[in-house]
Design a protein around this motif. Sequence first.
Motif, PDB file in Angstrom:
ATOM      1  N   PRO A  93      -6.230   1.012  11.858  1.00 13.91           N
ATOM      2  CA  PRO A  93      -7.152   2.080  11.457  1.00 13.91           C
ATOM      3  C   PRO A  93      -6.779   2.720  10.116  1.00 13.91           C
ATOM      4  O   PRO A  93      -7.619   3.317   9.456  1.00 13.91           O
ATOM      5  N   LEU A  94      -5.526   2.561   9.697  1.00 15.88           N
ATOM      6  CA  LEU A  94      -5.097   3.102   8.410  1.00 15.88           C
ATOM      7  C   LEU A  94      -5.193   2.062   7.284  1.00 15.88           C
ATOM      8  O   LEU A  94      -4.731   2.301   6.176  1.00 15.88           O
ATOM      9  N   GLY A  95      -5.802   0.916   7.579  1.00 15.59           N
ATOM     10  CA  GLY A  95      -5.902  -0.172   6.613  1.00 15.59           C
ATOM     11  C   GLY A  95      -6.476   0.231   5.270  1.00 15.59           C
ATOM     12  O   GLY A  95      -5.882  -0.067   4.223  1.00 15.59           O
ATOM     13  N   PRO A  96      -7.640   0.908   5.243  1.00 17.10           N
ATOM     14  CA  PRO A  96      -8.198   1.300   3.942  1.00 17.10           C
ATOM     15  C   PRO A  96      -7.268   2.222   3.147  1.00 17.10           C
ATOM     16  O   PRO A  96      -7.127   2.071   1.933  1.00 17.10           O
ATOM     17  N   GLN A  97      -6.615   3.140   3.846  1.00 22.28           N
ATOM     18  CA  GLN A  97      -5.682   4.032   3.166  1.00 22.28           C
ATOM     19  C   GLN A  97      -4.460   3.270   2.660  1.00 22.28           C
ATOM     20  O   GLN A  97      -3.950   3.548   1.576  1.00 22.28           O
ATOM     21  N   LYS A  98      -4.020   2.291   3.426  1.00 21.18           N
ATOM     22  CA  LYS A  98      -2.871   1.495   3.002  1.00 21.18           C
ATOM     23  C   LYS A  98      -3.223   0.668   1.771  1.00 21.18           C
ATOM     24  O   LYS A  98      -2.416   0.542   0.842  1.00 21.18           O
ATOM     25  N   ARG A  99      -4.432   0.121   1.735  1.00 26.42           N
ATOM     26  CA  ARG A  99      -4.848  -0.634   0.564  1.00 26.42           C
ATOM     27  C   ARG A  99      -4.913   0.272  -0.668  1.00 26.42           C
ATOM     28  O   ARG A  99      -4.503  -0.111  -1.766  1.00 26.42           O
ATOM     29  N   TYR A 100      -5.409   1.494  -0.484  1.00 29.46           N
ATOM     30  CA  TYR A 100      -5.457   2.456  -1.584  1.00 29.46           C
ATOM     31  C   TYR A 100      -4.037   2.816  -2.044  1.00 29.46           C
ATOM     32  O   TYR A 100      -3.749   2.867  -3.243  1.00 29.46           O
ATOM     33  N   ALA A 101      -3.143   3.030  -1.085  1.00 29.44           N
ATOM     34  CA  ALA A 101      -1.751   3.347  -1.424  1.00 29.44           C
ATOM     35  C   ALA A 101      -1.107   2.192  -2.196  1.00 29.44           C
ATOM     36  O   ALA A 101      -0.351   2.418  -3.147  1.00 29.44           O
ATOM     37  N   LEU A 102      -1.425   0.961  -1.797  1.00 33.86           N
ATOM     38  CA  LEU A 102      -0.886  -0.199  -2.515  1.00 33.86           C
ATOM     39  C   LEU A 102      -1.438  -0.262  -3.946  1.00 33.86           C
ATOM     40  O   LEU A 102      -0.708  -0.606  -4.886  1.00 33.86           O
TER      41      LEU A 102
END
Length: 159
Positions: A93-102
């Motif tokens: 569920p945190l995938g989009p945020q993780k991609r943004y963080a990357l």
Amino acid sequence: MTYDRKKQLIQKAAIARKQLGIDDEAYRALLSSRFGKSSSTKLSIAQLADLLNLYIEKYGWKPTPSKTAKPTPTQQKGKGYQGEFIKLDVRDPLGPQKRYALALAKMLGWKLSGLDTRCKTQFGVERFQWIRKQGHMQVLINDMVTRCQKRGIDPTPQS
């Protein structure tokens, strides 16, 4: 323990001797003149260390790590990635945020190993991709956005 250390030094001295191309006769003469012994197995640990230092200083031998040796913890730091790539679970569920963080990390010039270190020290999570708490992601992203703004980098996601 001492026996193992001595055995390791004897092996290392034999490797050095072979790499330097010192023949048996010259080797025995060296041991006899320097230590009064005819074999490396009769040398003490201190004498073996002295022999290795002699190989390094006088003959220019450079010890190299074994290709089959396991890396030390400092050599392992940052390992585990195929280049600068990680796979995020599509069900996260945190995938989009993780991609943004990357993406922010890339803008800041951070390596994934550095991001892991940050997550470990700040949140107690070994790897960035293992973050499971929304609060942790928000803290991380807010800090990265602030760092981008201070450097004059536009932190908005690019489409």
